[in-house]
Write a protein that holds these residues in place. Structure first.
Motif, short mmCIF file in Angstrom:
data_model
loop_
_atom_site.label_atom_id
_atom_site.label_comp_id
_atom_site.label_asym_id
_atom_site.label_seq_id
_atom_site.Cartn_x
_atom_site.Cartn_y
_atom_site.Cartn_z
N VAL A 123 -1.91 0.46 55.30
CA VAL A 123 -2.34 -0.62 56.18
C VAL A 123 -3.84 -0.91 56.02
CG1 VAL A 123 -2.31 -1.52 58.53
CG2 VAL A 123 -0.51 0.03 57.77
N GLY A 124 -4.71 -0.03 56.52
CA GLY A 124 -6.16 -0.26 56.45
C GLY A 124 -6.77 0.40 55.22
N GLY A 125 -8.01 0.05 54.94
CA GLY A 125 -8.71 0.59 53.79
C GLY A 125 -8.85 2.11 53.85
N ALA A 128 -5.78 3.83 52.87
CA ALA A 128 -5.55 3.81 51.42
C ALA A 128 -6.46 4.83 50.73
CB ALA A 128 -5.78 2.41 50.87
N VAL A 129 -7.68 4.99 51.26
CA VAL A 129 -8.58 6.01 50.70
C VAL A 129 -7.97 7.40 50.91
CG1 VAL A 129 -10.83 7.13 51.03
CG2 VAL A 129 -10.70 4.64 50.84
N GLU A 130 -7.41 7.64 52.10
CA GLU A 130 -6.73 8.92 52.36
C GLU A 130 -5.62 9.14 51.33
OE1 GLU A 130 -7.28 11.23 54.85
OE2 GLU A 130 -8.92 10.08 55.72
N VAL A 233 -16.46 5.94 43.61
CA VAL A 233 -17.58 5.00 43.49
C VAL A 233 -17.23 3.66 44.09
CG1 VAL A 233 -18.11 6.07 41.24
CG2 VAL A 233 -17.05 3.85 41.28
N GLU A 234 -18.24 3.01 44.66
CA GLU A 234 -18.18 1.57 44.90
C GLU A 234 -19.04 0.98 43.79
OE1 GLU A 234 -19.13 0.53 49.30
OE2 GLU A 234 -19.82 2.57 48.90
N PRO A 235 -18.49 0.16 42.89
CA PRO A 235 -19.30 -0.35 41.78
C PRO A 235 -20.55 -1.08 42.28
CG PRO A 235 -16.99 -0.77 41.39
CD PRO A 235 -17.08 -0.23 42.79
N GLY A 238 -21.39 -1.42 49.25
CA GLY A 238 -21.18 -2.39 50.31
C GLY A 238 -22.06 -2.10 51.53
N THR A 239 -21.59 -1.19 52.37
CA THR A 239 -22.35 -0.81 53.55
C THR A 239 -23.75 -0.30 53.16
OG1 THR A 239 -20.26 -0.24 54.56
CG2 THR A 239 -22.21 0.63 55.64
N GLY A 240 -23.86 0.28 51.97
CA GLY A 240 -25.14 0.78 51.47
C GLY A 240 -26.16 -0.32 51.21
N VAL A 266 -12.23 4.14 41.89
CA VAL A 266 -13.05 2.97 42.20
C VAL A 266 -12.59 2.37 43.52
CG1 VAL A 266 -13.67 0.68 41.38
CG2 VAL A 266 -13.47 2.55 39.76
N ASP A 267 -13.51 2.30 44.47
CA ASP A 267 -13.21 1.72 45.78
C ASP A 267 -13.62 0.25 45.75
OD1 ASP A 267 -13.24 0.82 48.40
OD2 ASP A 267 -14.00 2.70 49.23
N GLU A 268 -12.61 -0.63 45.72
CA GLU A 268 -12.84 -2.08 45.66
C GLU A 268 -12.55 -2.73 47.02
OE1 GLU A 268 -13.98 -3.99 43.27
OE2 GLU A 268 -13.82 -2.81 41.42
N ILE A 269 -12.52 -1.92 48.06
CA ILE A 269 -12.10 -2.46 49.36
C ILE A 269 -13.00 -3.61 49.80
CG2 ILE A 269 -11.87 -1.87 51.82
CD1 ILE A 269 -10.80 0.90 50.82
N GLN A 270 -14.31 -3.48 49.59
CA GLN A 270 -15.21 -4.55 50.02
C GLN A 270 -15.55 -5.54 48.90
OE1 GLN A 270 -19.24 -5.27 52.64
NE2 GLN A 270 -18.18 -3.37 52.83
C1 LIG Z 1 -16.02 0.19 50.33
C2 LIG Z 1 -15.20 0.43 51.55
N1 LIG Z 1 -14.28 1.42 51.55
C3 LIG Z 1 -13.50 1.67 52.60
C4 LIG Z 1 -13.61 0.93 53.77
C5 LIG Z 1 -12.74 1.23 54.94
O1 LIG Z 1 -11.80 0.22 55.13
P1 LIG Z 1 -11.19 -0.04 56.59
O2 LIG Z 1 -12.34 -0.44 57.46
O3 LIG Z 1 -10.19 -1.15 56.37
O4 LIG Z 1 -10.56 1.23 57.03
C6 LIG Z 1 -14.57 -0.09 53.82
C7 LIG Z 1 -14.74 -0.88 55.06
O5 LIG Z 1 -15.74 -1.53 55.30
C8 LIG Z 1 -15.38 -0.34 52.69
O6 LIG Z 1 -16.31 -1.32 52.70
#
Ligand SMILES: Cc1ncc(COP(=O)(O)O)c(C=O)c1O
Length: 466
Positions: A123-125, A128-130, A233-235, A238-240, A266-270
């Motif tokens: 469901v949420g990011g 999916a990371v878990e 990694v986040e290529p 984002g929050t950083g 690779v974390d492409e969530i954002q």
């Molecule tokens: C790079 C990255 N990974 C993981 C997440 C977590 O996703 P979620 O907020 O949908 O749980 C975020 C959320 O901002 C994110 O920017």
């Protein structure tokens, strides 16, 4: 049970809603950036509207979850149709769009990287990371340690916050095995006298040094084994603070990972779904992921859906059997139907060219603004992921207070343009919380970009007055 909803029959005023929020809502699931917190009532295109009907130009689109504009007619229509067709079905049963969406993502990955693979939904990011953590632990024979970057953000569930760099998210709650955090080439605040590329090479060399001898703590040369299963990694961070590393950085890092048998996650969530001008931001850097995690904009902020793509060896049903993870709402048909439509839309339109053109226009506007405001220390951008670092007048010392004032003024909804009253929605990120992270709608018009720059100018001028 005394369920008195009679007082809810009239629309509540903002003041009443805020009083109830203060009394009945947990604050643990939110961050109140402004005081009082802003209430929005409606959205369309690049705008949010408050309860008084004032438009707010949104330059962050819900942390990049709404890449294709609020109330996107095509995507909203698919959601409405799916509600009347098959809104939900238990995950033990199949439905067409789940299979079609997984196929689309996996075929695209195979065409780009030559690796067959599979897609796993949640469901949420963070969820999916878990799931990705289970995949890499499983594939590495149960190794529970991973590398991640300083400044990285992967979510706030217990597992995801263990690999997110901020201790703040772990301090009260403990953690599962915490990642070893590695320096990211954040060039603006890096050592002086190095080019961006040299700094990237320096960071790779510093990381590789860990493998020189067993005494550096991560490598057993006799067994040829690393204690760490993967590097997250986040290529583009984002929050950083939308930090863009040098383009040669990940080839250097991946060479080390391949040499020592460490998976590249690779974390492409954002940054996924064309935020940076490509479907996946890692495509700018010429390396292949072993595992890729996505979420947010897949459904344009409609029914949540996130997921993981992994190479076949890591995720085939023999090694990662049925039930390895499960959520009632994983691969929900509302999400997969919208996600599939998003992928069709991306295939039909030249987003790469469009995002590059709009990104260049926005970045030129920010550079221009920097000429007039020395407090903007750095601006940069990749596609429509852009940054402006707010500093003291020296253009370097982080000035979080000034940015906080800018956010408050934007949310007050009292800016003016051509005799019209409007507000501006900004997001704050960065290691020092002094970076405006811009994630406008990918459908933003040229006029809206110009308006955004004019409003920023006004905002900064007012904020500097104190
Ligand atoms: C790079 C990255 N990974 C993981 C997440 C977590 O996703 P979620 O907020 O949908 O749980 C975020 C959320 O901002 C994110 O920017």
């Amino acid at each position: 049970m005394n369920l008195d909803i009679s007082r809810q029959t009239l629309p509540a005023s903002d003041a009443e809603l805020l009083a109830d929020e203060a009394r009945y809502c947990s604050f643990g699931d939110t961050v109140h950036y402004s005081e009082p917190p802003k209430i929005f009532a409606r959205c369309e295109g690049s705008y949010l509207f408050d309860t008084a009907g004032t438009p707010f130009l949104d330059l962050q689109m819900w942390y990049s979850a709404v890449n294709f504009g609020y109330a996107n007619p095509r995507l909203n229509e698919v959601l409405k149709r799916q509600i009347d067709t098959l809104p939900q079905v238990a995950s033990q049963y199949l439905h067409p769009t789940k299979i079609e969406l997984a196929t689309t993502i996996a075929e695209d990955a195979e065409a780009k990287w030559g690796n067959s693979g599979r897609v796993h939904f949640n469901v949420g990011g963070s969820q999916a990371v878990e799931d990705s953590l289970k995949l890499v632990r499983n594939a590495s024979g149960g190794k529970s340690l991973v590398f991640a970057f300083e400044g990285g953000y992967h979510g706030r569930t217990l597992g995801a916050s263990a690999i997110t760099s901020s201790y703040r998210y772990r301090r009260r709650y403990g953690h599962f095995d915490r990642a070893q955090f590695i320096e990211f080439p954040y060039h603006f605040r890096g050592p002086k006298g190095m080019s961006k590329e040299e700094y990237g090479e320096y960071c790779v060399a510093k990381f590789e040094r860990l493998f020189e001898t067993e005494y550096n703590g991560v490598w057993d040369p006799k067994a040829g084994q690393c204690e760490y299963a993967a590097f997250y990694v986040e290529p583009v961070q984002g929050t950083g603070g939308y930090v863009i590393p040098p383009l040669n950085f990940f080839t250097g890092l991946k060479r080390v990972l391949d040499k020592y048998g460490i998976l590249f996650v690779v974390d492409e969530i954002q940054m996924g779904f064309f935020r940076t001008g490509k479907l996946w931001s890692i495509e700018h850097f010429g390396v292949k992921p072993d595992v890729l995690v996505f979420g947010k904009a897949l459904t344009n902020g409609l029914n949540p859906l996130a997921g993981v793509w992994a190479r076949e060896e890591l995720i085939n049903p023999t090694v990662f059997p049925p039930g390895s993870t499960h959520s009632t709402f994983a691969s929900n048909p509302l999400g997969t139907a919208v996600g599939l439509e998003t992928m069709k839309m991306l295939a039909e339109t030249d987003y790469a060219t469009m995002v590059a053109r709009k990104g260049a226009h926005f970045l030129a506007g920010l550079r221009n603004l920097r000429q007039r405001h020395p407090e903007i220390g750095d601006v940069d951008g990749l596609g429509l992921a852009l940054r402006a670092e707010i500093c003291e007048a020296d253009g370097f010392t982080p000035n979080r207070k000034l940015l906080d004032r800018m956010v408050d003024i934007g949310l007050a909804g009292e800016l003016e343009d051509n005799g019209k009253r409007l507000g501006l929605v900004l997001d704050v990120g960065g290691y020092y919380k002094n970076v405006i992270t811009f994630a406008p709608s990918l459908h933003i018009s040229s006029e809206e970009i110009d308006l955004g720059i004019r409003l920023l100018d006004q905002l900064l001028t007012r904020a500097k007055r104190g």
